[in-house]
Design an enzyme around this catalytic site. Structure first.
Site, mmCIF file in Angstrom:
data_model
loop_
_atom_site.group_PDB
_atom_site.id
_atom_site.type_symbol
_atom_site.label_atom_id
_atom_site.label_comp_id
_atom_site.label_asym_id
_atom_site.label_seq_id
_atom_site.Cartn_x
_atom_site.Cartn_y
_atom_site.Cartn_z
ATOM 1 C CB SER A 13 -0.946 -0.051 1.206
ATOM 2 O OG SER A 13 -1.900 0.972 1.176
ATOM 3 C CG ASP A 61 -5.930 -2.564 -4.558
ATOM 4 O OD1 ASP A 61 -6.680 -1.674 -4.109
ATOM 5 O OD2 ASP A 61 -4.799 -2.822 -4.099
ATOM 6 C CG HIS A 88 -5.515 -2.022 -0.608
ATOM 7 N ND1 HIS A 88 -4.593 -1.780 -1.606
ATOM 8 C CD2 HIS A 88 -5.045 -1.350 0.491
ATOM 9 C CE1 HIS A 88 -3.636 -0.998 -1.154
ATOM 10 N NE2 HIS A 88 -3.872 -0.739 0.116
#
Length: 500
Positions: free
Chosen positions: A290, A353, A409
């Site tokens: 991330s 995502d 995610h």
């Protein structure tokens, strides 16, 4: 590998696979562990691991099993580690999926996941924003001792930047720090694992956000020259997203944890380790998930641009990034500069995502070169770097359909997809038997009939213990690490001492 959740209520003592009859999850008392079977023999010997597939995979599973077994017997990570780390840009290794590369990707992904598992994000903890474990206990506390790495330094960042959803703070007035958050660690492989890997591996792992996707709203979607934060770059048109750059380079001189920026902490530690092991074969591996992936890419650029990876005998230590679910970081010029410097980046993403699609929703590497040329001076024109490995969670028979964007995610889900991926058009077959229950550790993504509770990872009594008087209290933790005394010496060697 077993991942220990040393102060959790829940223990899952049975792996739940589609090819088996579903059994209920067992709940035990204190100090449970989740048994996590992985390919963590590092595929460096002729290790044979179980294969798990969907019921419909049939003979394909056996074929892949035999192929992987033969490959493992003939190849070792020590023999092909440069290829695994991108010396040839992973040509021919992603489709079909190279089993050693898959194993190594999962291993580095677990080192990034450790940043989440060790992070205290409970606002009712006076240590909120810190790491739950000391560096010496880090991998043992997460039952990751078999990874064979030792944490040499923790990394902290200041919260005084424009990414508020990245940081966690305690609600209590008396806390460990009002300005810092633990953001990751530097680790180095021990002698035994270094022999298996064929080199001494220095790893930098960056933490991502623990909130769902709120941090995307924090992005200013505004590019600025990377040199504006005193990071060297010969080209002022090389730009990166301002929030990422601030998080990497800012500091708070009045805070003992972030009086040095995250950048300075890492550069000095990497330099120290390179000096210690300069006579050995070395690699620098940077990983993150991330927002942590964006920081990993910035970090890799910085190390090579400053020449930190060049040893005294002029050998250049290869620098590679294994990025998981990462956003775009900079503009086209940043991408081109990374290529010139030879920084290798492999980005693993879930096609569903939204994070890898941002920032730069309209002007990015997918539009025509002519349009990108026209838009290159705009402050919201971005381009991904490196090579992309795209996975699709709809291919896994373990996962349910959901409208929750955070599931797509989720890092544990992405590692699950990696374990089952063998190439485009191939059926989903778990290569190592890695426990699918891990997917639900911090999400609700597994199909319900596997009987794995969502968000099952939790700490016993929220960390409260009884003192000698029988009263419940938050225990004191060992003193958090300050910066090493030789930090200033290495800053001086790097030409950064004048900033203090």
């Amino acid at each position: 590998m077993a991942i220990s959740l040393s102060k959790t209520f829940l223990s899952i003592t049975h792996q739940v696979f589609p090819s088996e009859i579903c059994r209920p999850v067992s709940f035990s008392g204190r100090e449970p562990q989740l048994q996590r079977a992985t390919s963590m023999g590092f595929a460096t010997s002729s290790l044979r691991v179980p294969r798990v597939s969907s019921k419909t995979s049939g003979s394909l599973s056996s074929s892949i099993d035999e192929l992987d077994k033969e490959t493992r017997e003939e190849r070792r990570v020590a023999d092909v580690w440069r290829e695994i780390h991108g010396v040839d840009d992973w040509v021919g290794m992603l489709d079909p999926m190279d089993p050693l590369l898959r194993s190594e990707l999962i291993r580095y992904g677990e080192m990034a996941q450790a940043c989440y598992d060790a992070f205290d994000f409970d606002p009712f903890s006076k240590y909120c924003g810190s790491c739950r474990f000391t560096p010496r206990q880090f991998f043992d506390s997460l039952a990751m001792a078999d990874h064979g790495y030792v944490v040499s330094r923790y990394i902290f960042a200041t919260s005084n930047i424009n990414l508020p959803n990245f940081f966690k703070k305690s609600r209590w007035p008396k806390v460990w720090s009002k300005s810092a958050n633990w953001i990751g660690y530097v680790a180095v492989s021990n002698d035994e694992i270094s022999k298996r890997l064929g080199r001494r591996d220095i790893v930098v792992a960056w933490r991502g956000t623990v909130t769902r996707l709120e941090w995307i709203a924090d992005l200013m979607d505004f590019l600025k020259p990377i040199s504006s934060n005193k990071i060297p770059c010969p080209d002022s048109t090389v730009k990166v997203e301002s929030g990422f750059l601030d998080l990497y380079a800012d500091k708070e001189v009045n805070c003992r944890f972030c009086k040095f920026s995250a950048r300075e902490q890492i550069l000095t530690e990497v330099k120290r380790l390179l000096e210690i092991y300069q006579l050995e074969e070395l690699s620098l591996t940077i990983t993150g998930h991330s927002l942590g992936s964006a920081l990993a890419i910035l970090n890799a650029y910085d190390i090579v641009e400053t020449g930190l990876n060049v040893l005294q005998d002029s050998r250049a230590v290869p620098v590679s990034v294994f990025s998981f679910s990462g956003p775009r970081v900079g503009n086209v010029r940043f991408k081109e500069r990374m290529e010139v410097l030879g920084v290798k980046v492999l980005r693993v993403v879930n096609v569903h995502d939204i994070v890898p699609k941002s920032p730069g929703l309209f002007f990015n590497e997918n539009v025509s070169p002519l349009l990108m040329k026209m838009a290159e001076r705009l402050p919201w024109s971005y381009s991904h770097v490196g090579v992309e490995l795209s996975l699709d969670h709809k291919n896994s028979p373990f996962l349910k359909e959901t409208g929750d964007l955070s599931c797509a995610h989720n890092l544990e889900a992405l590692l699950h997809l990696l374990d089952g991926y063998h190439g485009k058009g191939h059926r989903f077959v778990l290569a190592s038997g890695r426990d699918p229950a891990l997917v639900n550790k911090a999400s609700d993504f597994l199909k319900d009939h596997y009987l794995v509770p969502p968000y099952w990872r939790q700490y016993e009594n929220k960390g409260m213990v009884r003192n000698e008087d029988g009263r419940w209290m938050q225990p004191e933790r060992p003193k958090l690490d300050n910066h090493p005394e030789d930090t200033h010496r290495y800053l001086k060697q790097l030409g950064l001492a004048s900033h203090h």
